[in-house]
Scaffold this motif. Structure first.
Motif, short mmCIF file in Angstrom:
data_model
loop_
_atom_site.label_atom_id
_atom_site.label_comp_id
_atom_site.label_asym_id
_atom_site.label_seq_id
_atom_site.Cartn_x
_atom_site.Cartn_y
_atom_site.Cartn_z
N ILE A 74 -4.45 2.16 -7.67
CA ILE A 74 -5.31 1.14 -7.07
C ILE A 74 -5.65 0.10 -8.13
O ILE A 74 -5.69 0.40 -9.31
CB ILE A 74 -6.62 1.71 -6.46
N ALA A 84 -4.02 -4.05 -13.61
CA ALA A 84 -5.20 -3.35 -14.14
C ALA A 84 -5.84 -2.56 -13.01
O ALA A 84 -6.07 -3.08 -11.92
CB ALA A 84 -6.20 -4.34 -14.71
N GLY A 85 -6.12 -1.28 -13.28
CA GLY A 85 -6.74 -0.45 -12.25
C GLY A 85 -6.75 1.01 -12.63
O GLY A 85 -6.92 1.34 -13.80
N LEU A 86 -6.55 1.86 -11.62
CA LEU A 86 -6.57 3.30 -11.85
C LEU A 86 -5.32 3.94 -11.23
O LEU A 86 -4.76 3.41 -10.28
CB LEU A 86 -7.79 3.95 -11.19
N GLU A 123 0.83 -1.21 0.00
CA GLU A 123 0.00 0.00 0.00
C GLU A 123 0.86 1.25 0.00
O GLU A 123 0.52 2.25 -0.62
CB GLU A 123 -0.96 0.00 1.19
N LEU A 162 1.19 4.38 -2.96
CA LEU A 162 1.05 5.83 -2.82
C LEU A 162 2.44 6.42 -2.70
O LEU A 162 3.21 6.03 -1.82
CB LEU A 162 0.25 6.18 -1.56
N HIS A 183 1.18 13.84 -5.43
CA HIS A 183 1.04 12.46 -4.99
C HIS A 183 0.57 11.59 -6.16
O HIS A 183 -0.23 12.05 -6.98
CB HIS A 183 0.02 12.33 -3.86
N ILE A 184 1.07 10.36 -6.22
CA ILE A 184 0.58 9.40 -7.21
C ILE A 184 0.02 8.20 -6.46
O ILE A 184 0.73 7.56 -5.67
CB ILE A 184 1.70 8.95 -8.18
N LYS A 185 -1.25 7.90 -6.69
CA LYS A 185 -1.91 6.77 -6.03
C LYS A 185 -2.33 5.77 -7.10
O LYS A 185 -2.95 6.15 -8.10
CB LYS A 185 -3.16 7.29 -5.30
N ILE A 242 -4.22 7.86 -9.87
CA ILE A 242 -4.62 9.25 -9.62
C ILE A 242 -3.37 10.08 -9.34
O ILE A 242 -2.56 9.72 -8.48
CB ILE A 242 -5.61 9.34 -8.43
#
Lengths: 173, 173, 173
Positions: C172, C75-77, C41, C45, C168-170, C79
């Motif tokens: 998920i 595979a995801g997103l 996790e 982030l 910030h780069i998140k 932000i």
């Protein structure tokens, strides 16, 4: 027996889709759980094409609803993404078609073409409108449907057509 | 015994919420895992109402913090979504209230009402501001809180009030 | 034996990262599944710093690609989030550097400084540009990479520098 190589077959996808909506969750004979996972992820990302005119807002709400339904996602998020730099995606009124015409008119007044622009291609105003409107929208999914307001529709915004355009719909949940 | 029909009771939600924050994860007697899942998803999506004036930016940051805390999500995303087409959501300075006043003033100068607008309702400028500001914001959640900058607040932006408005907060993680 | 306290060590992260990319999924001796989860996790982030000039668009696409790769998300997103109120994030053309110069020029024309602005700090135009451009972008991740169009790059937009900025780069998935 159906192997991994056939999982991308669209007929099979429809079979899967039909079973999924019917609430049948056990794997089809010969397809492993990993395959179904891969397959489901594929269904959750779809790419769509659109032929545009010079400028315009195209209502893509039904494609968004279809993609969410097909993904089988009950609760989550849906992202509509435009991979171009002179076109964007927005949410606005779906009742009176004059609203999106006024939207394009008002954007043109706020971000007109300018002699001071240096970009040789001559479409800097379209790039500006794109960054103002944004390249994606995020929609909440609940009970298998997008939570859109009564008057909200999802629009693909062309600022520098006519072109053959693409957009992606991603559902997670 | 508590059945599914009672899971939407707000007192029970608070019991669940309290247990959840206390780290108690085993199901309450009489409630199935499926019910708790359904319940948790409900907590992770909340709808809020707001009475607005003619035009204004309303600080909804505390509602966002509360929704994240109540969801029990440690790390993930929070989406604040506006289901209207003449109101939006933005992130901007929470210290000097003059900033959001200047924001509304500057938007009005960039997107004024125009005689050329065709939309009969006469609020095309409000629709334009909505697509410029956007219908949602996405915030990163870490350690159970939104990662907002020191001066950042979340604002509901009314461009065509006064009205009774809604916004949704969705937390995933 | 490696304890929880050492899990934030960057060398160890690289070991984890290397093992992860090599497809080794079993835990390193002495590290519990919970630790790896916490660790993963953390990797998903990341915070980045940037020294900016007075005004400018900074291409941060490679940092976005790196963060996605390092997260191990298939595979995801993704932000990208800006925690400041006079700087934003946008997606636009990465080929001709004149495009982002024209973008800044056009924003300045649409949202100029105005004598009517009340905010004492005198940077209301920068706050306006921030809400127009937005504080974050959402990108779809597929096959371990961001799905960006051929000409798309991710830009950090400084509207009131020079400053030391963060983003910030998140991820998920």
């Amino acid at each position: 027996m159906v192997g991994i190589s056939r999982c991308r077959d669209s007929t099979l996808e429809q079979v899967y889709d039909g079973r999924h909506r019917a609430g049948i969750v056990e794997p089809i004979s010969g397809i492993t759980a990993a395959t179904i996972q891969e397959w489901r992820e594929k269904i959750m990302l779809s790419s769509h094409t659109l032929k545009t005119g010079k400028e315009g807002c195209y209502d893509i709400t039904s494609a968004v609803r279809d993609a969410i339904r097909k993904s089988g996602t009950v609760a989550g998020l849906c992202i509509v993404y435009c991979p171009h730099t002179t076109a964007g995606v927005t949410i606005n009124e779906n009742a009176d078609p004059d609203v999106v015409k006024d939207l394009l008119y008002g954007l043109d007044k706020a971000f007109p073409d300018r002699t001071e622009f240096r970009h040789a291609e001559g479409n800097s105003a379209a790039h500006l409108k794109t960054s103002c409107i944004g390249s994606s929208v995020t929609i909440i999914v609940e009970n298998g449907s997008p939570i859109l307001g009564t008057w909200q529709g999802v629009y693909f915004c062309e600022f520098d057509g006519p072109r053959e355009r693409k957009y992606h719909i991603k559902v997670i949940g």
